[in-house]
Write a protein that holds these residues in place. Sequence first.
Motif, PDB file in Angstrom:
ATOM      1  N   GLN A 129       0.919  -1.356  -0.007  1.00 44.76           N
ATOM      2  CA  GLN A 129       0.092  -0.238   0.038  1.00 44.76           C
ATOM      3  C   GLN A 129       0.772   1.278   0.088  1.00 44.76           C
ATOM      4  O   GLN A 129       0.691   2.306  -0.649  1.00 44.76           O
ATOM      5  CB  GLN A 129      -1.016   0.017   1.211  1.00 44.76           C
ATOM      6  CG  GLN A 129      -2.067  -0.904   1.286  1.00 44.76           C
ATOM      7  CD  GLN A 129      -2.752  -1.014  -0.248  1.00 44.76           C
ATOM      8  OE1 GLN A 129      -3.529  -0.032  -0.472  1.00 44.76           O
ATOM      9  NE2 GLN A 129      -2.988  -2.197  -0.644  1.00 44.76           N
ATOM     10  N   ALA A 130       1.958   1.289   0.761  1.00 48.02           N
ATOM     11  CA  ALA A 130       2.753   2.460   0.667  1.00 48.02           C
ATOM     12  C   ALA A 130       3.544   2.471  -0.541  1.00 48.02           C
ATOM     13  O   ALA A 130       3.605   3.594  -0.956  1.00 48.02           O
ATOM     14  CB  ALA A 130       3.735   2.125   1.939  1.00 48.02           C
ATOM     15  N   ILE A 131       3.795   1.469  -1.288  1.00 48.95           N
ATOM     16  CA  ILE A 131       4.406   1.812  -2.772  1.00 48.95           C
ATOM     17  C   ILE A 131       3.481   2.254  -3.629  1.00 48.95           C
ATOM     18  O   ILE A 131       3.916   3.228  -4.560  1.00 48.95           O
ATOM     19  CB  ILE A 131       4.958   0.369  -3.080  1.00 48.95           C
ATOM     20  CG1 ILE A 131       6.362  -0.043  -2.225  1.00 48.95           C
ATOM     21  CG2 ILE A 131       5.137   0.279  -4.630  1.00 48.95           C
ATOM     22  CD1 ILE A 131       6.681  -1.579  -2.457  1.00 48.95           C
ATOM     23  N   LYS A 132       2.102   1.612  -3.453  1.00 52.03           N
ATOM     24  CA  LYS A 132       1.351   2.331  -4.418  1.00 52.03           C
ATOM     25  C   LYS A 132       1.143   3.912  -4.102  1.00 52.03           C
ATOM     26  O   LYS A 132       0.863   4.473  -5.127  1.00 52.03           O
ATOM     27  CB  LYS A 132      -0.270   1.613  -4.412  1.00 52.03           C
ATOM     28  CG  LYS A 132       0.014   0.125  -4.865  1.00 52.03           C
ATOM     29  CD  LYS A 132      -1.433  -0.488  -4.501  1.00 52.03           C
ATOM     30  CE  LYS A 132      -1.363  -1.834  -5.006  1.00 52.03           C
ATOM     31  NZ  LYS A 132      -2.786  -2.672  -4.690  1.00 52.03           N
ATOM     32  N   ALA A 133       0.858   4.222  -2.664  1.00 61.16           N
ATOM     33  CA  ALA A 133       0.801   5.590  -2.581  1.00 61.16           C
ATOM     34  C   ALA A 133       1.987   6.437  -2.818  1.00 61.16           C
ATOM     35  O   ALA A 133       1.614   7.557  -3.600  1.00 61.16           O
ATOM     36  CB  ALA A 133       0.613   5.755  -1.153  1.00 61.16           C
ATOM     37  N   ARG A 134       3.140   5.757  -2.906  1.00 63.03           N
ATOM     38  CA  ARG A 134       4.288   6.787  -3.152  1.00 63.03           C
ATOM     39  C   ARG A 134       4.329   7.104  -4.644  1.00 63.03           C
ATOM     40  O   ARG A 134       4.482   7.988  -5.259  1.00 63.03           O
ATOM     41  CB  ARG A 134       5.661   5.958  -2.747  1.00 63.03           C
ATOM     42  CG  ARG A 134       6.799   6.847  -3.115  1.00 63.03           C
ATOM     43  CD  ARG A 134       7.171   7.815  -2.187  1.00 63.03           C
ATOM     44  NE  ARG A 134       6.862   7.675  -0.674  1.00 63.03           N
ATOM     45  CZ  ARG A 134       7.846   7.305   0.015  1.00 63.03           C
ATOM     46  NH1 ARG A 134       8.966   7.287  -0.536  1.00 63.03           N
ATOM     47  NH2 ARG A 134       7.653   7.228   1.278  1.00 63.03           N
ATOM     48  N   ARG A 135       4.020   5.750  -5.501  1.00 64.03           N
ATOM     49  CA  ARG A 135       3.881   5.961  -7.016  1.00 64.03           C
ATOM     50  C   ARG A 135       2.878   7.068  -7.572  1.00 64.03           C
ATOM     51  O   ARG A 135       3.137   7.834  -8.252  1.00 64.03           O
ATOM     52  CB  ARG A 135       3.545   4.601  -7.552  1.00 64.03           C
ATOM     53  CG  ARG A 135       4.751   3.510  -7.438  1.00 64.03           C
ATOM     54  CD  ARG A 135       4.317   2.223  -8.206  1.00 64.03           C
ATOM     55  NE  ARG A 135       5.500   1.287  -8.228  1.00 64.03           N
ATOM     56  CZ  ARG A 135       5.027   0.042  -8.377  1.00 64.03           C
ATOM     57  NH1 ARG A 135       4.200  -0.486  -8.419  1.00 64.03           N
ATOM     58  NH2 ARG A 135       6.493  -0.699  -8.524  1.00 64.03           N
ATOM     59  N   ARG A 136       1.731   6.888  -6.552  1.00 63.51           N
ATOM     60  CA  ARG A 136       0.739   7.968  -7.115  1.00 63.51           C
ATOM     61  C   ARG A 136       0.982   9.394  -6.850  1.00 63.51           C
ATOM     62  O   ARG A 136       0.994  10.308  -7.708  1.00 63.51           O
ATOM     63  CB  ARG A 136      -0.774   7.855  -6.307  1.00 63.51           C
ATOM     64  CG  ARG A 136      -1.305   6.571  -6.825  1.00 63.51           C
ATOM     65  CD  ARG A 136      -2.864   6.704  -6.123  1.00 63.51           C
ATOM     66  NE  ARG A 136      -2.773   6.364  -4.601  1.00 63.51           N
ATOM     67  CZ  ARG A 136      -2.798   5.441  -4.048  1.00 63.51           C
ATOM     68  NH1 ARG A 136      -3.000   4.295  -4.729  1.00 63.51           N
ATOM     69  NH2 ARG A 136      -2.622   5.266  -2.682  1.00 63.51           N
ATOM     70  N   GLN A 137       1.902   9.684  -5.526  1.00 59.35           N
ATOM     71  CA  GLN A 137       2.552  10.807  -5.425  1.00 59.35           C
ATOM     72  C   GLN A 137       3.668  11.352  -6.201  1.00 59.35           C
ATOM     73  O   GLN A 137       3.482  12.377  -6.870  1.00 59.35           O
ATOM     74  CB  GLN A 137       3.208  10.830  -3.796  1.00 59.35           C
ATOM     75  CG  GLN A 137       2.101  10.698  -2.631  1.00 59.35           C
ATOM     76  CD  GLN A 137       2.858  10.367  -1.335  1.00 59.35           C
ATOM     77  OE1 GLN A 137       4.103  10.098  -1.244  1.00 59.35           O
ATOM     78  NE2 GLN A 137       2.330  10.391  -0.198  1.00 59.35           N
ATOM     79  N   GLU A 138       4.293  10.382  -6.783  1.00 61.46           N
ATOM     80  CA  GLU A 138       5.601  10.903  -7.614  1.00 61.46           C
ATOM     81  C   GLU A 138       4.684  11.017  -8.900  1.00 61.46           C
ATOM     82  O   GLU A 138       5.505  12.025  -9.789  1.00 61.46           O
ATOM     83  CB  GLU A 138       6.428   9.817  -7.780  1.00 61.46           C
ATOM     84  CG  GLU A 138       7.302   9.471  -6.496  1.00 61.46           C
ATOM     85  CD  GLU A 138       8.605   8.514  -6.516  1.00 61.46           C
ATOM     86  OE1 GLU A 138       8.752   7.806  -7.475  1.00 61.46           O
ATOM     87  OE2 GLU A 138       9.073   8.270  -5.473  1.00 61.46           O
ATOM     88  N   GLN A 174       1.782  12.178  -9.654  1.00 58.17           N
ATOM     89  CA  GLN A 174       1.042  13.711  -9.526  1.00 58.17           C
ATOM     90  C   GLN A 174       2.072  14.742  -9.375  1.00 58.17           C
ATOM     91  O   GLN A 174       2.172  15.873 -10.063  1.00 58.17           O
ATOM     92  CB  GLN A 174       0.206  13.729  -8.292  1.00 58.17           C
ATOM     93  CG  GLN A 174      -0.821  13.093  -8.183  1.00 58.17           C
ATOM     94  CD  GLN A 174      -1.478  12.758  -7.121  1.00 58.17           C
ATOM     95  OE1 GLN A 174      -1.017  12.984  -5.923  1.00 58.17           O
ATOM     96  NE2 GLN A 174      -2.699  12.202  -7.171  1.00 58.17           N
ATOM     97  N   GLY A 175       3.487  14.536  -8.842  1.00 59.04           N
ATOM     98  CA  GLY A 175       4.430  15.420  -9.098  1.00 59.04           C
ATOM     99  C   GLY A 175       5.132  15.765 -10.184  1.00 59.04           C
ATOM    100  O   GLY A 175       5.371  16.875 -10.791  1.00 59.04           O
ATOM    101  N   ALA A 176       5.439  14.578 -10.841  1.00 61.35           N
ATOM    102  CA  ALA A 176       5.786  14.671 -12.341  1.00 61.35           C
ATOM    103  C   ALA A 176       4.654  15.343 -13.127  1.00 61.35           C
ATOM    104  O   ALA A 176       5.210  16.389 -14.150  1.00 61.35           O
ATOM    105  CB  ALA A 176       6.005  13.259 -12.930  1.00 61.35           C
ATOM    106  N   GLN A 177       3.454  15.031 -13.191  1.00 63.28           N
ATOM    107  CA  GLN A 177       2.473  15.879 -13.889  1.00 63.28           C
ATOM    108  C   GLN A 177       2.650  17.319 -13.540  1.00 63.28           C
ATOM    109  O   GLN A 177       2.428  18.025 -14.572  1.00 63.28           O
ATOM    110  CB  GLN A 177       1.217  15.136 -13.683  1.00 63.28           C
ATOM    111  CG  GLN A 177       0.956  13.690 -14.043  1.00 63.28           C
ATOM    112  CD  GLN A 177      -0.365  13.156 -13.766  1.00 63.28           C
ATOM    113  OE1 GLN A 177      -0.847  13.357 -12.544  1.00 63.28           O
ATOM    114  NE2 GLN A 177      -0.701  12.118 -14.586  1.00 63.28           N
TER     115      GLN A 177
END
Length: 64
Positions: A23-32, A34-37
């Motif tokens: 779950q933490a990996i999925k959340a981190r991927r979403r954050q990254e 969003q940041g890249a976008q």
Amino acid sequence: MAAIDLSDYTLGELKGLLFDVEQAIKARRRQELQGAQARIAEIARDAGIPIDALLDRAKGRRTS
């Protein structure tokens, strides 16, 4: 990174930990993502390029 001693964990605890890590990996991927976008959108705005034009190019369509 320091090694974590997992030898005292029960199977249930290890499975719970695995779930939490996934779950933490999925959340981190979403954050990254969003940041890249956001960074890409800012660069496009600064350059005066509409985001749609970038997306069209990425899909192989040419815009004028």
